[in-house]
Each structure stands twice: as C-alpha cells, then as structure tokens.
Design a protein around this motif. Structure first.
Motif, mmCIF file in Angstrom:
data_model
loop_
_atom_site.group_PDB
_atom_site.id
_atom_site.type_symbol
_atom_site.label_atom_id
_atom_site.label_comp_id
_atom_site.label_asym_id
_atom_site.label_seq_id
_atom_site.Cartn_x
_atom_site.Cartn_y
_atom_site.Cartn_z
ATOM 1 N N SER A 38 0.925 -1.265 -0.075
ATOM 2 C CA SER A 38 0.019 -0.109 -0.127
ATOM 3 C C SER A 38 0.894 1.259 0.030
ATOM 4 C CB SER A 38 -0.851 -0.032 1.261
ATOM 5 O OG SER A 38 -0.086 0.023 2.369
ATOM 6 N N TRP A 39 2.083 1.253 0.664
ATOM 7 C CA TRP A 39 2.735 2.398 0.605
ATOM 8 C C TRP A 39 3.823 2.531 -0.625
ATOM 9 C CZ3 TRP A 39 7.971 0.845 0.539
ATOM 10 C CH2 TRP A 39 8.132 -0.333 0.815
ATOM 11 N N TRP A 40 3.817 1.621 -1.455
ATOM 12 C CA TRP A 40 4.569 1.624 -2.553
ATOM 13 C C TRP A 40 4.223 2.793 -3.755
ATOM 14 C CZ3 TRP A 40 8.930 0.110 -3.546
ATOM 15 C CH2 TRP A 40 9.372 -0.385 -4.855
ATOM 16 N N ILE A 41 5.113 3.452 -4.143
ATOM 17 C CA ILE A 41 4.969 4.739 -4.933
ATOM 18 C C ILE A 41 4.464 4.329 -6.260
ATOM 19 C CG2 ILE A 41 6.691 5.941 -3.508
ATOM 20 C CD1 ILE A 41 8.633 5.596 -5.582
ATOM 21 N N HIS A 42 4.543 3.188 -6.844
ATOM 22 C CA HIS A 42 4.148 2.743 -8.087
ATOM 23 C C HIS A 42 2.936 1.934 -8.054
ATOM 24 C CE1 HIS A 42 7.343 5.081 -9.747
ATOM 25 N NE2 HIS A 42 8.023 4.752 -9.338
ATOM 26 N N ASP A 43 2.365 1.600 -9.253
ATOM 27 C CA ASP A 43 0.781 0.770 -9.145
ATOM 28 C C ASP A 43 1.179 -0.699 -9.410
ATOM 29 O OD1 ASP A 43 -0.587 3.034 -8.951
ATOM 30 O OD2 ASP A 43 -0.672 3.588 -10.842
ATOM 31 N N GLY A 44 2.217 -1.003 -10.100
ATOM 32 C CA GLY A 44 2.490 -2.442 -10.153
ATOM 33 C C GLY A 44 3.979 -2.566 -10.886
ATOM 34 N N ARG A 45 3.811 -3.951 -11.666
ATOM 35 C CA ARG A 45 5.032 -4.535 -11.993
ATOM 36 C C ARG A 45 5.611 -3.832 -13.369
ATOM 37 N NH1 ARG A 45 5.460 -10.937 -13.964
ATOM 38 N NH2 ARG A 45 7.696 -10.788 -14.679
ATOM 39 N N HIS A 46 4.651 -3.204 -14.357
ATOM 40 C CA HIS A 46 5.175 -2.699 -15.309
ATOM 41 C C HIS A 46 5.103 -1.149 -15.249
ATOM 42 C CE1 HIS A 46 5.070 -6.551 -17.393
ATOM 43 N NE2 HIS A 46 3.872 -6.703 -16.814
ATOM 44 N N ASP A 47 4.915 -0.618 -14.053
ATOM 45 C CA ASP A 47 5.304 0.979 -13.800
ATOM 46 C C ASP A 47 6.719 1.408 -13.880
ATOM 47 O OD1 ASP A 47 4.529 3.562 -13.577
ATOM 48 O OD2 ASP A 47 3.549 3.062 -11.395
ATOM 49 N N VAL A 48 6.986 2.503 -14.458
ATOM 50 C CA VAL A 48 8.228 2.700 -14.652
ATOM 51 C C VAL A 48 8.618 3.808 -13.521
ATOM 52 C CG1 VAL A 48 8.185 2.463 -16.997
ATOM 53 C CG2 VAL A 48 7.858 4.735 -16.084
ATOM 54 N N LEU A 49 9.832 3.758 -13.221
ATOM 55 C CA LEU A 49 10.451 4.481 -11.822
ATOM 56 C C LEU A 49 9.929 5.788 -12.110
ATOM 57 C CD1 LEU A 49 11.792 4.476 -9.279
ATOM 58 C CD2 LEU A 49 13.893 4.521 -10.512
ATOM 59 N N LEU A 50 10.375 6.570 -13.280
ATOM 60 C CA LEU A 50 9.998 7.859 -13.579
ATOM 61 C C LEU A 50 9.356 7.907 -15.030
ATOM 62 C CD1 LEU A 50 13.536 9.637 -12.746
ATOM 63 C CD2 LEU A 50 11.453 9.828 -11.583
ATOM 64 N N SER A 51 8.089 8.549 -15.023
ATOM 65 C CA SER A 51 7.607 8.692 -16.286
ATOM 66 C C SER A 51 8.168 9.784 -16.986
ATOM 67 C CB SER A 51 5.945 8.793 -16.189
ATOM 68 O OG SER A 51 5.717 9.962 -15.462
ATOM 69 N N ASP A 52 7.763 9.720 -18.424
ATOM 70 C CA ASP A 52 8.157 11.036 -19.171
ATOM 71 C C ASP A 52 7.694 12.416 -18.724
ATOM 72 O OD1 ASP A 52 9.268 9.409 -21.116
ATOM 73 O OD2 ASP A 52 7.482 9.094 -22.332
ATOM 74 N N ALA A 53 6.440 12.344 -17.967
ATOM 75 C CA ALA A 53 5.916 13.964 -17.367
ATOM 76 C C ALA A 53 6.943 14.056 -16.153
ATOM 77 C CB ALA A 53 4.493 13.556 -17.091
ATOM 78 N N GLU A 54 7.384 13.171 -15.448
ATOM 79 C CA GLU A 54 7.923 13.287 -14.035
ATOM 80 C C GLU A 54 9.543 13.797 -14.546
ATOM 81 O OE1 GLU A 54 7.480 9.404 -12.337
ATOM 82 O OE2 GLU A 54 5.832 10.022 -10.970
ATOM 83 N N ARG A 55 10.141 12.906 -15.625
ATOM 84 C CA ARG A 55 11.523 13.220 -16.114
ATOM 85 C C ARG A 55 11.718 14.785 -16.568
ATOM 86 N NH1 ARG A 55 12.845 10.691 -20.345
ATOM 87 N NH2 ARG A 55 11.195 9.330 -20.539
ATOM 88 N N THR A 56 10.748 15.174 -17.446
ATOM 89 C CA THR A 56 10.578 16.281 -18.259
ATOM 90 C C THR A 56 9.986 17.613 -17.444
ATOM 91 O OG1 THR A 56 8.803 15.910 -19.411
ATOM 92 C CG2 THR A 56 10.940 15.118 -20.236
#
Length: 195
Positions: A38-56
């Motif tokens: 529940s405390w995990w910052i991402h939703d699941g197995r295929h979620d990336v560490l930094l999305s394009d929006a977060e990176r840019t």
C-alpha cells in the motif's frame, strides 16, 4: 568517545541496511509479480520509476538538474568519508598507561607501534617489522608482521619477539598483558646471474 562512535556507527549502518533491505526486497517482490504494498509509490510490475512527465517536468528550470547532481555528489562524498572513517578506526589511537598514582596517562598508539616495530626490526634475522595496535584503550592487542631472513628459525624469531620487544612494550606501558597475533613471512630474494 570511541564506544559512542562505535554505537552511532552501528545504529547508522543498521538503519541504512534496514531501509535498503526493505526497499530492495519490495522492488524485487513487485518485479517478480507480487502485489505492490500500500505504501509503494508505483501501481504495479510494469510501472516505470520515472514517467516521461516526471522526467521532463523540471527541464525548463535551469536550477533543477545542477541541484540534483550537487546533492548526489555530496551524498557520495559523505559515503566515502564514512567508509574511510570506519576503515581507519581499526587502529587504536591511544593506550591507557598505569602511572602508579591512580590517575593514569594516555600514550599515542602510533608512538607505541613505532617503538615496537623498531625493536622487532632490530631482532636477529628480522628484515622488516610492521605493528598495528587494535583492541581497547585499557586492553590493547597487537598485530605484528615480520619478514624473516631465510636462515632464521621461525620459532626463535617468535620467542625473541615475545621475550624482548613485546615484553619491553608491555612493561613500559604498565600493561597486565599485551596479546599479539604474529604473522611470519620469508624475505624473497630475486635470483641473480652469476658469471
């Protein structure tokens, strides 16, 4: 002071280790297909560490990446400083000498190491001696490395070290005992051509 530093070091190492085990174990579990906590910052197995929006997101702000790099550089320097401090602490800095009046005095560990190494190096057949003090201030221990000439009997060299150099250091510092771990090595001579 040394005991307090040792305690702080162990607590910091334990806390950092616990955080790394929890985070690393969580990343491994989610990567292998387990449900994300529940405390995990991402939703699941295929979620990336930094999305394009977060990176840019901060690309247009000139201060962001230099600040991130500076903080990371400071963290690396602090980690290197901590590592060198931990590695250096294996050497005993001071030895408590009994002065006979109940007060005592502190002797620099390096001074005792130097004198002990010099006396051990003067023994018959010893080519080189290296001494390291370890243990506690009131109960020091020594690690001695001797390079012996090929003609020397190791038993004799060890006996001479114990009865001369170590006994003199123990008596001079007023210590009840001075345990020693001794490693003996033979000097290796390079072959020379004889004509």
């Amino acid at each position: 002071m040394t005991a307090m530093l040792r305690t702080v070091n162990r607590v910091l190492l334990g806390a950092v280790g616990l955080v790394l085990v929890v985070l690393g174990g969580s990343v491994l579990a989610v990567g292998l297909g387990a449900a994300a906590p529940s405390w995990w910052i991402h939703d699941g197995r295929h979620d990336v560490l930094l999305s394009d929006a977060e990176r840019t997101r901060w690309r247009d702000d000139g201060w962001w990446w230099p600040t991130v790099l500076a903080v990371l550089a400071v963290l690396v320097l602090l980690a290197l400083w901590w590592l060198t401090a931990v590695l250096r602490r294996h050497r005993l800095a001071e030895v408590l000498v009994d002065t006979g009046d109940g007060a005592g005095a502190l002797l620099r560990g390096r001074a005792l190491e130097d004198v002990l190494a010099r006396q051990a190096g003067e023994l018959d057949g010893v080519a080189h001696a290296h001494v390291l003090l370890t243990g506690r201030t009131g109960a020091p221990e020594t690690r001695v490395r001797l390079r012996l000439q090929p003609h020397v009997d190791p038993g004799t060299a060890l006996h001479d070290l114990a009865t001369v150099a170590l006994a003199h250091a123990r008596d001079s510092a007023g210590l009840a005992s001075l345990p020693a771990e001794v490693r003996l090595h033979e000097v290796k001579h390079r072959a020379e051509r004889v004509s």
